[in-house]
Write an enzyme that holds these catalytic residues in place. Structure first.
Site, PDB file in Angstrom:
ATOM      1  N   THR A 127       0.672  -1.228  -0.120  1.00  0.00           N
ATOM      2  CA  THR A 127       0.143   0.050   0.067  1.00  0.00           C
ATOM      3  C   THR A 127       0.929   1.310   0.032  1.00  0.00           C
ATOM      4  OG1 THR A 127      -1.625   1.206   1.398  1.00  0.00           O
ATOM      5  CG2 THR A 127      -0.097  -0.419   2.447  1.00  0.00           C
ATOM      6  N   GLU A 129       0.355   3.614   2.007  1.00  0.00           N
ATOM      7  CA  GLU A 129       0.453   3.898   3.273  1.00  0.00           C
ATOM      8  C   GLU A 129       1.764   3.672   3.731  1.00  0.00           C
ATOM      9  OE1 GLU A 129      -1.778   5.107   6.236  1.00  0.00           O
ATOM     10  OE2 GLU A 129      -2.482   6.122   4.258  1.00  0.00           O
ATOM     11  N   LYS A 155       1.768  -3.384   7.170  1.00  0.00           N
ATOM     12  CA  LYS A 155       1.968  -3.726   5.962  1.00  0.00           C
ATOM     13  C   LYS A 155       3.364  -3.628   5.404  1.00  0.00           C
ATOM     14  CE  LYS A 155      -2.320  -4.376   4.061  1.00  0.00           C
ATOM     15  NZ  LYS A 155      -2.686  -5.494   3.181  1.00  0.00           N
TER      16      LYS A 155
HETATM   17  P1  NAP Z   1     -11.576  -4.565   1.858  1.00  0.00           P
HETATM   18  O1  NAP Z   1     -12.641  -4.000   1.509  1.00  0.00           O
HETATM   19  O2  NAP Z   1     -11.706  -3.824   3.843  1.00  0.00           O
HETATM   20  O3  NAP Z   1     -11.414  -5.917   2.179  1.00  0.00           O
HETATM   21  C1  NAP Z   1     -10.739  -6.971   3.228  1.00  0.00           C
HETATM   22  C2  NAP Z   1     -10.837  -8.319   2.994  1.00  0.00           C
HETATM   23  O4  NAP Z   1     -10.231  -9.022   3.964  1.00  0.00           O
HETATM   24  C3  NAP Z   1     -12.485  -8.606   3.234  1.00  0.00           C
HETATM   25  O5  NAP Z   1     -12.935  -9.771   2.232  1.00  0.00           O
HETATM   26  C4  NAP Z   1     -12.265  -9.085   4.722  1.00  0.00           C
HETATM   27  O6  NAP Z   1     -13.422 -10.106   5.135  1.00  0.00           O
HETATM   28  C5  NAP Z   1     -11.065  -9.947   4.439  1.00  0.00           C
HETATM   29  N1  NAP Z   1     -10.442 -10.245   5.868  1.00  0.00           N
HETATM   30  C6  NAP Z   1     -10.168  -9.417   6.869  1.00  0.00           C
HETATM   31  N2  NAP Z   1      -9.575 -10.216   7.904  1.00  0.00           N
HETATM   32  C7  NAP Z   1      -9.519 -11.507   7.373  1.00  0.00           C
HETATM   33  C8  NAP Z   1      -9.165 -12.748   8.206  1.00  0.00           C
HETATM   34  N3  NAP Z   1      -8.787 -12.507   9.382  1.00  0.00           N
HETATM   35  N4  NAP Z   1      -9.325 -13.782   7.710  1.00  0.00           N
HETATM   36  C9  NAP Z   1      -9.770 -13.832   6.282  1.00  0.00           C
HETATM   37  N5  NAP Z   1     -10.164 -12.784   5.584  1.00  0.00           N
HETATM   38  C10 NAP Z   1     -10.241 -11.604   6.259  1.00  0.00           C
HETATM   39  O7  NAP Z   1     -10.247  -3.827   1.420  1.00  0.00           O
HETATM   40  P2  NAP Z   1      -9.999  -3.862  -0.074  1.00  0.00           P
HETATM   41  O8  NAP Z   1     -10.167  -2.191  -0.208  1.00  0.00           O
HETATM   42  O9  NAP Z   1     -10.556  -4.570  -1.134  1.00  0.00           O
HETATM   43  O10 NAP Z   1      -8.409  -3.918  -0.084  1.00  0.00           O
HETATM   44  C11 NAP Z   1      -7.750  -5.115  -0.350  1.00  0.00           C
HETATM   45  C12 NAP Z   1      -6.388  -5.361   0.154  1.00  0.00           C
HETATM   46  O11 NAP Z   1      -5.666  -4.317  -0.443  1.00  0.00           O
HETATM   47  C13 NAP Z   1      -6.425  -5.124   1.718  1.00  0.00           C
HETATM   48  O12 NAP Z   1      -5.415  -5.973   1.992  1.00  0.00           O
HETATM   49  C14 NAP Z   1      -5.822  -3.736   1.884  1.00  0.00           C
HETATM   50  O13 NAP Z   1      -4.965  -3.335   2.952  1.00  0.00           O
HETATM   51  C15 NAP Z   1      -4.915  -3.449   0.366  1.00  0.00           C
HETATM   52  N6  NAP Z   1      -4.915  -2.251  -0.051  1.00  0.00           N
HETATM   53  C16 NAP Z   1      -6.038  -1.441  -0.357  1.00  0.00           C
HETATM   54  C17 NAP Z   1      -6.111  -0.154  -0.924  1.00  0.00           C
HETATM   55  C18 NAP Z   1      -7.393   0.626  -1.141  1.00  0.00           C
HETATM   56  O14 NAP Z   1      -7.270   1.860  -1.442  1.00  0.00           O
HETATM   57  N7  NAP Z   1      -8.432  -0.186  -1.382  1.00  0.00           N
HETATM   58  C19 NAP Z   1      -4.925   0.563  -1.436  1.00  0.00           C
HETATM   59  C20 NAP Z   1      -3.757  -0.208  -0.792  1.00  0.00           C
HETATM   60  C21 NAP Z   1      -3.717  -1.424  -0.253  1.00  0.00           C
HETATM   61  P3  NAP Z   1     -14.828  -9.596   5.583  1.00  0.00           P
HETATM   62  O15 NAP Z   1     -15.660  -9.481   4.398  1.00  0.00           O
HETATM   63  O16 NAP Z   1     -15.402 -10.759   6.521  1.00  0.00           O
HETATM   64  O17 NAP Z   1     -14.539  -8.380   6.361  1.00  0.00           O
HETATM   65  O1  G4F Z   2     -10.624   6.841   3.360  1.00  0.00           O
HETATM   66  P1  G4F Z   2      -9.534   6.580   4.122  1.00  0.00           P
HETATM   67  O2  G4F Z   2      -9.917   5.942   5.496  1.00  0.00           O
HETATM   68  O3  G4F Z   2      -8.351   5.954   3.616  1.00  0.00           O
HETATM   69  P2  G4F Z   2      -6.754   5.883   4.155  1.00  0.00           P
HETATM   70  O4  G4F Z   2      -6.473   6.070   5.405  1.00  0.00           O
HETATM   71  O5  G4F Z   2      -6.144   6.684   2.971  1.00  0.00           O
HETATM   72  O6  G4F Z   2      -6.352   4.304   3.850  1.00  0.00           O
HETATM   73  C1  G4F Z   2      -6.849   3.595   2.426  1.00  0.00           C
HETATM   74  O7  G4F Z   2      -5.824   3.781   1.133  1.00  0.00           O
HETATM   75  C2  G4F Z   2      -4.537   3.115   1.605  1.00  0.00           C
HETATM   76  C3  G4F Z   2      -3.823   3.245   0.617  1.00  0.00           C
HETATM   77  O8  G4F Z   2      -3.211   4.696   0.619  1.00  0.00           O
HETATM   78  C4  G4F Z   2      -4.987   1.675   2.144  1.00  0.00           C
HETATM   79  F1  G4F Z   2      -3.999   0.764   2.065  1.00  0.00           F
HETATM   80  C5  G4F Z   2      -6.005   1.337   3.105  1.00  0.00           C
HETATM   81  O9  G4F Z   2      -6.328   0.125   3.163  1.00  0.00           O
HETATM   82  C6  G4F Z   2      -7.415   2.144   2.840  1.00  0.00           C
HETATM   83  O10 G4F Z   2      -7.882   1.585   1.864  1.00  0.00           O
HETATM   84  O11 G4F Z   2      -9.061   8.140   4.599  1.00  0.00           O
HETATM   85  C7  G4F Z   2      -8.589   8.886   3.481  1.00  0.00           C
HETATM   86  C8  G4F Z   2      -8.039  10.361   4.143  1.00  0.00           C
HETATM   87  C9  G4F Z   2      -7.461  10.213   5.499  1.00  0.00           C
HETATM   88  O12 G4F Z   2      -6.395  11.375   5.404  1.00  0.00           O
HETATM   89  C10 G4F Z   2      -8.426  10.542   6.711  1.00  0.00           C
HETATM   90  O13 G4F Z   2      -7.823  11.311   7.635  1.00  0.00           O
HETATM   91  O14 G4F Z   2      -9.535  10.959   4.612  1.00  0.00           O
HETATM   92  C11 G4F Z   2      -9.360  11.618   5.765  1.00  0.00           C
HETATM   93  N1  G4F Z   2     -10.636  11.712   6.454  1.00  0.00           N
HETATM   94  C12 G4F Z   2     -11.157  12.851   6.792  1.00  0.00           C
HETATM   95  N2  G4F Z   2     -12.289  12.551   7.345  1.00  0.00           N
HETATM   96  C13 G4F Z   2     -11.369  10.814   6.781  1.00  0.00           C
HETATM   97  C14 G4F Z   2     -12.453  11.550   7.182  1.00  0.00           C
HETATM   98  N3  G4F Z   2     -11.439   9.313   6.763  1.00  0.00           N
HETATM   99  C15 G4F Z   2     -12.370   8.799   7.123  1.00  0.00           C
HETATM  100  N4  G4F Z   2     -12.456   7.331   6.904  1.00  0.00           N
HETATM  101  N5  G4F Z   2     -13.633   9.268   7.700  1.00  0.00           N
HETATM  102  C16 G4F Z   2     -13.622  10.587   7.967  1.00  0.00           C
HETATM  103  O15 G4F Z   2     -14.618  10.860   8.381  1.00  0.00           O
END
Ligand code: NAP
Ligand code: G4F
Length: 343
Positions: A127, A129, A155
């Site tokens: 990520t 992050e 991560k």
């Molecule tokens: P998400 O919607 O939160 O999905 C996470 C998945 O992991 C869900 O299917 C969840 O199951 C499963 N999970 C969590 N804990 C588990 C456990 N102990 N055993 C088995 N399954 C488990 O995340 P996403 O946005 O699709 O992201 C996919 C991956 O990419 C994650 O690893 C995230 O950290 C990474 N990532 C995401 C972003 C982004 O912007 N979306 C960016 C960079 C990296 P449940 O449905 O049961 O909760």
């Molecule tokens: O949507 P967020 O919670 O995503 P964040 O923290 O960027 O993380 C996501 O992206 C990562 C990749 O860079 C992934 F690895 C991670 O798994 C996840 O998918 O927050 C985005 C931004 C932050 O700066 C937060 O402080 O939005 C700001 N924010 C402002 N108000 C808020 C809020 N975030 C959330 N969730 N809720 C608020 O009310």
């Protein structure tokens, strides 16, 4: 027929990746943890024939016996390890749980590949992050890491475990350093979806106001459908490696809010600053957005903006969806859902 195993298949990325793999004629296997509703999460939005083609294995990635059994039985050509405690805000409240799932769970997958299926190609969901308190703008594969949350730290352990196993045991294990990617399937606690859901409800008169934390935070937001294509390309590359996937643009939370309201037919203007900042409906003067300090994080990642040059040149990957189109897709879907449910 190639076999693929997807952990985190019920999440946002799991949904889009499953669709892509089925289109490409893979035999798809997915790990789903037990829940009291027997729910398949986002997979329930697949059409029936697609859903019937997904082989579900019920279990948790922190259970190494279960992971060993599944991986040794299927011996998939490709494994996409997406499962994680993925919410940064929650990781500050629950660091131990986040480490257990994201570090131990990841080690279980990596080690099972080494012991029982060493020809499997493994993708790890790293990520942006990892860049946290950014040391360089824009961020690319060579930018030093500086994680700012328990999630980011967890991560980082996954990232280095993948690299260490790759180099120690000559295994095909790759890191995708993905910047934020969103969609109509995004979980409701992430800021983009929180905004589009609230704006849809406000525009239909069933919610008064949207409360947010840091409006100044900037993210490189892309569309999840484009990013799962990148994950797949990472595993089709001739060698295991680490790749940034990003749009190379950054936008603030404030900009996201303005655009979401605009697509719902409402123009807003900002007044005040800091925790006293408010967003008002230009026509009616009604306060539609407030800042609530409860949503601030103990340490913030102020700005993320990626450089995906390596993925473009080595994988031929490009993001297709622009920021404005992403916001439009999300708000239109939430408006449709709310109208359909008559909420
Ligand atoms: P998400 O919607 O939160 O999905 C996470 C998945 O992991 C869900 O299917 C969840 O199951 C499963 N999970 C969590 N804990 C588990 C456990 N102990 N055993 C088995 N399954 C488990 O995340 P996403 O946005 O699709 O992201 C996919 C991956 O990419 C994650 O690893 C995230 O950290 C990474 N990532 C995401 C972003 C982004 O912007 N979306 C960016 C960079 C990296 P449940 O449905 O049961 O909760
Ligand atoms: O949507 P967020 O919670 O995503 P964040 O923290 O960027 O993380 C996501 O992206 C990562 C990749 O860079 C992934 F690895 C991670 O798994 C996840 O998918 O927050 C985005 C931004 C932050 O700066 C937060 O402080 O939005 C700001 N924010 C402002 N108000 C808020 C809020 N975030 C959330 N969730 N809720 C608020 O009310």
């Amino acid at each position: 027929m190639k076999k693929a195993l997807v952990t985190g298949i019920t999440g946002q990325d799991g949904y889009f990746l499953t669709k892509l793999l089925l289109e490409k004629d893979y035999e798809v296997h997915g790990i789903v943890r037990r829940n009291s509703q027997n729910s398949l999460g986002n997979l329930e939005s697949l059409n029936e024939s697609d859903l019937q083609n997904v082989n579900i294995h019920w279990g948790d990635i922190t259970d190494n016996l279960f992971i060993d059994t599944v991986i040794s039985k299927i011996k998939p050509e490709e494994i996409y390890h997406l499962a994680a405690q993925s919410f940064v805000g929650f990781s500050f409240e629950n660091p131990k749980f986040t480490y257990d799932v994201n570090i131990s769970g990841t080690l279980n997958i990596i080690n099972a590949v080494k012991e029982y299926s060493s020809t499997s190609k493994l993708y790890f969901a790293a990520t942006s992050e990892l860049f946290g308190k950014v040391q360089e703008i824009p961020q690319k594969e060579t930018t030093p890491f500086y994680p700012r949350s328990p999630y980011g730290v967890s991560k980082l352990a996954g990232f280095w475990s993948i690299k260490n196993y790759r180099e120690s045991y000559d295994l095909f294990m790759s890191n995708g350093i993905l910047f934020n990617h969103e969609s109509e399937m995004r979980g409701p606690e992430f800021v983009t979806r929180k905004i589009t859901l609230a704006v849809a409800k406000i525009s239909k008169g069933i919610q008064d106001c949207l409360e947010l934390g840091n409006l100044d935070a900037k993210r490189d937001w892309g569309y999840a459908k484009d990013y799962v294509e990148g994950m797949w390309r990472i595993l089709q590359h001739d060698a295991a490696d680490d790749f940034v996937l990003s749009t190379n643009e950054t936008h603030s939370v404030r900009e996201f809010v303005e655009l979401a309201f605009k697509f719902a037919g409402i123009e807003i203007e900002w007044e005040g600053s800091g925790i006293n900042e408010i967003g008002k409906d230009v026509k009616t003067g009604k306060i539609l957005v407030k800042v609530n300090p409860a949503f601030f994080r103990p340490a913030e990642v102020d700005i993320l903006i990626g450089d995906h040059t390596k993925a473009s040149s080595k994988l031929g990957w490009e993001p297709k969806t622009k920021f404005e189109d992403l916001v439009k897709i999300m708000i239109e879907k939430d408006l449709e859902r709310i109208t359909r449910n008559n909420m």
